[in-house]
Write an enzyme that holds these catalytic residues in place. Structure first.
Site, PDB file in Angstrom:
ATOM      1  N   TYR A  11       0.826  -1.220   0.000  1.00 53.23           N
ATOM      2  CA  TYR A  11       0.000   0.000   0.000  1.00 53.23           C
ATOM      3  C   TYR A  11       0.860   1.270   0.000  1.00 53.23           C
ATOM      4  O   TYR A  11       0.762   2.101  -0.906  1.00 53.23           O
ATOM      5  CB  TYR A  11      -0.922  -0.066   1.213  1.00 53.23           C
ATOM      6  N   TYR A 140       5.176  -5.570  17.622  1.00 53.98           N
ATOM      7  CA  TYR A 140       5.242  -4.748  16.406  1.00 53.98           C
ATOM      8  C   TYR A 140       6.038  -3.470  16.678  1.00 53.98           C
ATOM      9  O   TYR A 140       7.043  -3.192  16.013  1.00 53.98           O
ATOM     10  CB  TYR A 140       3.819  -4.419  15.925  1.00 53.98           C
ATOM     11  N   LYS A 144      10.091  -2.414  15.484  1.00 52.59           N
ATOM     12  CA  LYS A 144      10.430  -1.196  14.719  1.00 52.59           C
ATOM     13  C   LYS A 144      11.443  -0.352  15.496  1.00 52.59           C
ATOM     14  O   LYS A 144      12.353   0.240  14.914  1.00 52.59           O
ATOM     15  CB  LYS A 144       9.152  -0.376  14.472  1.00 52.59           C
ATOM     16  N   ASP A 283      -4.782  -1.389  22.424  1.00 50.52           N
ATOM     17  CA  ASP A 283      -5.129  -0.099  21.804  1.00 50.52           C
ATOM     18  C   ASP A 283      -5.010   1.046  22.809  1.00 50.52           C
ATOM     19  O   ASP A 283      -5.784   1.112  23.766  1.00 50.52           O
ATOM     20  CB  ASP A 283      -6.582  -0.125  21.299  1.00 50.52           C
TER      21      ASP A 283
END
Ligand code: UDP
Length: 327
Positions: A11, A140, A144, A283
């Site tokens: 994307y 995740y 990074k 979240d």
């Protein structure tokens, strides 16, 4: 510049590739097509390759006289990373280590890295500035951050000039809405709401309505893909002289999940079922960027700061391509 775009069929990578070509660069896409789409790569050379393949990387860097590398070929789902940390560390860290090793071997000294707001975890201060403590709460974000640290130390040797760009929520479709999101399975909010609006899914689920926000749903900073790519181009232009660049990329404006749903309803003119469900683990309630540093130091300003224009481009892409890229 001859630029290797790792993950250039995905994307963000496909939008970046198109923008590089438009701006007089020569991108070479390197992608294993595990997630990306061959037809999303237009007007650029394509190499089918895996980041774990050191020899192929060296061969590609050499053959195409690559001068800079942009890296978008990462796994991106928080939930999946919690389920499978080994695979996230392997792809996001080990394979990037392999890429950086091949670059060092071939004397390629410019690197633009897709990082993420997930490196901050659940920060106390909002909006988030780049110097906020890095305290990722999932594999995740941590994978990074590990790459950012490696880049930092490698840059200290004088053999790497790099930019780490920490994305907030990338969305929308670029190139006149012809390059958009087609993840399989889809997990991102805007394409999922659009699927509901198109009648392709029964409802959109709101993950949590008891957050400490105005309407109880999570607030995120949505940034148009084209604005995001523009920042990469500006960062690339600075790597001749700058050794280490770190920027947040967001609009600085937060929208709640309910506001995003309402915007899709407005833009599409469609109504659909909204179901309130439990929170999704991991979240944070609110993530918005303070992008003043990118504004000042890169001269970066967004062209699509309002959510409606972002959603319009995504809505057009999904309607024009109801089956995504079809491959
Ligand atoms: N979200 C939601 N329903 C969905 C998908 C996402 O309520 O079907 C919420 C999610 O909990 C988060 C926001 O939408 O608060 C953005 O999620 P997304 O996965 O798009 O991006 P993230 O913020 O995780 O990078």
């Amino acid at each position: 510049m001859n630029v290797l775009v790792c993950g250039g069929a995905g994307y963000i990578g496909s939008n970046m590739t198109a923008m590089l070509t438009k701006n007089g660069h020569t991108p070479v896409v390197y992608d294993n097509l595990s997630k990306g789409h061959r037809s999303a790569v237009r007007d650029a050379q394509f190499v089918l390759g895996d980041l774990s393949d050191y020899d192929k990387l060296v061969e590609t860097l050499t053959k195409h006289s690559i001068e800079a590398v942009m890296h978008f070929a990462a796994f991106i789902e928080v939930g999946e990373s919690v389920e499978n940390p080994i695979s996230y560390y392997h792809n996001n860290f080990c394979n990037t280590h392999n890429l950086l090793k091949s670059m060092e071997n071939c004397n390629v000294g410019k690197f633009v890295f897709s990082s993420t707001a997930a490196v901050y975890g659940m920060p106390d201060t909002i909006p988030i500035t780049e110097d906020v403590t890095k305290a990722a709460i999932n594999p995740y974000g941590e994978s990074k951050w590990a790459v950012e640290r490696l880049c930092h130390f490698q840059s200290q040797t004088g053999r790497l000039n790099y930019a780490a760009l920490r994305y907030f929520n990338a969305c929308g479709a670029g190139e006149n809405a012809t390059l958009g999101e087609d993840h399989r399975p889809e997990s991102h909010l805007i394409p999922l709401i659009i699927q509901a609006a198109m009648g392709k899914r029964e409802d959109i689920k709101i993950f949590g309505t008891d957050y400490p926000t105005e309407d109880g749903t999570c607030v995120r900073d949505y940034i148009h893909i084209q604005d995001l790519c523009k920042a990469h181009l500006l960062a690339l232009g600075k790597l001749d002289t700058e050794r280490e660049l770190v920027f947040n990329l967001g609009n600085g404006t937060g929208y709640s999940v309910r506001q995003v749903i309402d915007t899709v309803k407005e833009v599409s003119g469609k109504d659909f079922k909204v179901t309130e469900t439990d929170r999704r683990p991991g979240d944070p309630p609110v993530l918005t960027a303070d992008a003043a540093k990118a504004n000042t130091e890169l001269g970066w300003h967004t062209d699509y700061p309002d959510l409606a224009s972002i959603v319009q481009s995504a809505w057009k892409f999904h309607n024009d391509n109801p089956n995504g890229y079809g491959d």
